[in-house]
Design an enzyme around this catalytic site. Sequence first.
Site, PDB file in Angstrom:
ATOM      1  CB  SER A 160      -0.916   0.009   1.276  1.00  0.00           C
ATOM      2  OG  SER A 160      -2.030   0.750   1.187  1.00  0.00           O
ATOM      3  CG  ASP A 251      -6.497  -3.060  -3.136  1.00  0.00           C
ATOM      4  OD1 ASP A 251      -7.105  -2.277  -2.572  1.00  0.00           O
ATOM      5  OD2 ASP A 251      -5.184  -3.301  -2.996  1.00  0.00           O
ATOM      6  CG  HIS A 281      -5.268  -2.840   0.656  1.00  0.00           C
ATOM      7  ND1 HIS A 281      -4.650  -2.104  -0.419  1.00  0.00           N
ATOM      8  CD2 HIS A 281      -4.992  -2.190   1.717  1.00  0.00           C
ATOM      9  CE1 HIS A 281      -3.914  -1.511  -0.037  1.00  0.00           C
ATOM     10  NE2 HIS A 281      -4.053  -1.049   1.261  1.00  0.00           N
TER      11      HIS A 281
END
Length: 311
Positions: A160, A251, A281
Amino acid sequence: MTDSPLIREDVAGFLALVNSLPAPEALIAAEQREGYLGLKAMTEADPREMAVIKDLTCPGPAGDIPVRFYDVRESRDPSPVVLFFHGGGFVIGDLDTHHSLCTELSAELDLPVLAVHYRLAPEHPFPAAPDDCEAAARWLAGSPAELGRAVTGLVTIGGSAGGNLATVTARALCDKPAAAPMLLQVLLYPATDESQDGSMERFAEGHLLTKLAMDWFYSLYLPKSGDPRAFPLHASAQGMCPSIVATAGLDPLQDQGRRMAAKLVEAGVDTTYLHIAGMTHDFSSTRKALPSAAAATAKVIAVMKLMLTKV
């Protein structure tokens, strides 16, 4: 894409639980940091046994940067070192939220790992995070005496926001080499651009990471539009080190990772793209809650081993 994406059975149960929890009345950084740490305590696998776990600091542009050094071996011959950047939208996350994953990487790769706790927004907006990460990388590349290791090359990895910082750091060290070369970058469900459509719109809510959360993170991080150190899809991919990009099928950031992988391939970079269908995610740090996340993480590590045999 089909209208109804695949959702794995264990993921469906996990999302039902997460979505049943009451939403906070307001997003406050201190509370979100505490909540994120608590979530990891419930969802992440237990840490692996390490011969060395050492909390240190390295010099940074605005003072000392907290780092944590891991090694499954008490000592070793010269080797690459994995440089890990935690996720959390540049606002939350720390050395403890991803502690277990760092032990997993060291144990399974049989390599040392250095985790970096870069400065967070809103106290320290962009470009504090990439500045700290690059400083830590250059320090590590110099085989600092505090680690007792001879570093032959660097592997940057993160998920991320950490994936963003892993590629921004790799780009900086490919453009201006450090004392040890960049060997591999590993981008897990990375944030790479400013897009608001596609998967960001399709999975805007109900799939763990939300568009609301991403908007809040960026409202505190204050990245500069079009800046390649904030949105690395704007950076050149020419001359980048070998790369792994992994995306998750549920995601909001899925399309951002896919575009990054495509750009690397188009530039002729040795790239492996892994798409984990039916997965959320942040899967690499939900391995206790989700058996399929543990399997997906193991797949990423297996590809890392393969890629490192080629350097």
